[in-house]
Design an enzyme around this catalytic site. Sequence first.
Site: not given
Length: 343
Positions: A206, A244
Site C-alpha cells: 500500500e 486493514n
Amino acid sequence: MISTGRASALSACSGLKHWQHNGATRRFSSSSGAWMTQQQQTAAAADISRVTIIGSGQMGSGIAQVAATKKYNVTLVDVNQEALDRGKAYMAKSLARVARKKFGEEAQQEQREFVDDVLGRVTLSTKPSEAVASTDLVVEAIVENIAVKQKVFGELAKAAPEHAILASNTSSLPITQIAEAVDSARRRSFIGLHFFNPVPQMKLVEVVRTDASDEQTVARAVAFVKSIGKEPAVCKDTPGFIVNRLLLPYMVESIRLLERGVASARDIDTAMKLGAGYPMGPFELCDYVGLDTIKFIVDGWYKEGAGLQGDKTFAPSKTLDDLVSSGRLGVKTGKGFYDYPKK
C-alpha cells in the site's frame, strides 16, 4: 501490525489501472492523475539505487531481502549488533528456501552462490544517521509507537539527502502524524509504504500519500514497488489504509456475533471458509494476527481515529479485552480463541 500473508483474505483494490495504447502498456496513477509508460516507470525507479531499512525485525529484514534480491544496495539499521545478526539470519533462512525452490535440492553450489550474492548487497549498521547520509529511500519498520517513529524520523530527516524519500511501513498509525516530525518542505517526500508479512511472498504494498506528498514522490514510490516485483495500491492517508480498514470491521463483527451467542467461533470460521471461500475463518485469522495487535488498533481507532472516534463498530469488546489481559494472544502464545499445541 496487521501485515500478514493470510490476512489478505480480502483483496486490496489497486490505485493503478492499465491501459494499452499503440502496443505499449501505460499505467494510470489515481493518486497523480497521470499516465506513466513502462519506460517512465523504469526511469522513476532508476533514480533509486541505495535503500536504507530502519528496523531489522521480520518486516524490516523481509523488505531488505526483496530489495537486495532485485539488485538494490541495502543498509539494514538497528539499535545493536545482536538485533542485526538476528535479521541477517532470518534473511539467510528465507533466501535458502527461495534458492532450493529456484535451483532444486541437488544444486547446492548454485544455492549458496545465490544466497551469498543477495546477502552481499546488504550492509548492517547501528548508526542510522550515517546509514542514510547517501541513501535514496528510507523505509522505517520499527515498533508501532508514534512517538518513537517521530523521534527516529526527526533525526533521519536531518541526515538524509534532500532527494531521499522518507517512508514508514506502519499498518495502523497516521502517516500525516508521523510526518509532523520533519519540516514542511520535507513532508513533500514523506509517504507510507505498507508491506505485508511475509514480505518475500506477499505481492501487495500500500502506497499511502498524505496531503503534503508531492506527485514525484508518489511516482517514484510506485516505480520502486514495481521494480521489486510487488503490486502497488495507492491510497490516501486514512485509518487502516485499504486492507486493514476492510479487515478490522470484519474481525470485530465476528467477535460480536460470538458475544451475542449467534454461533460458536468454530462454526463462524467454517461458515466463512465454506460459504465465502476465505482461506481462513475470522477467529483463525485473529489468532494468527495477534489479539493484542487487533486490540491496539481497534482501541486507537475508537479513541482517536480520524472519522472513527466513538464509532460503535470499534467499541471495546469484553471478550477481546479478557483474552488479551489473560495472555491469550493467539498463535504466538499458543492460546487465543483456539489452543495451539507446541510442535
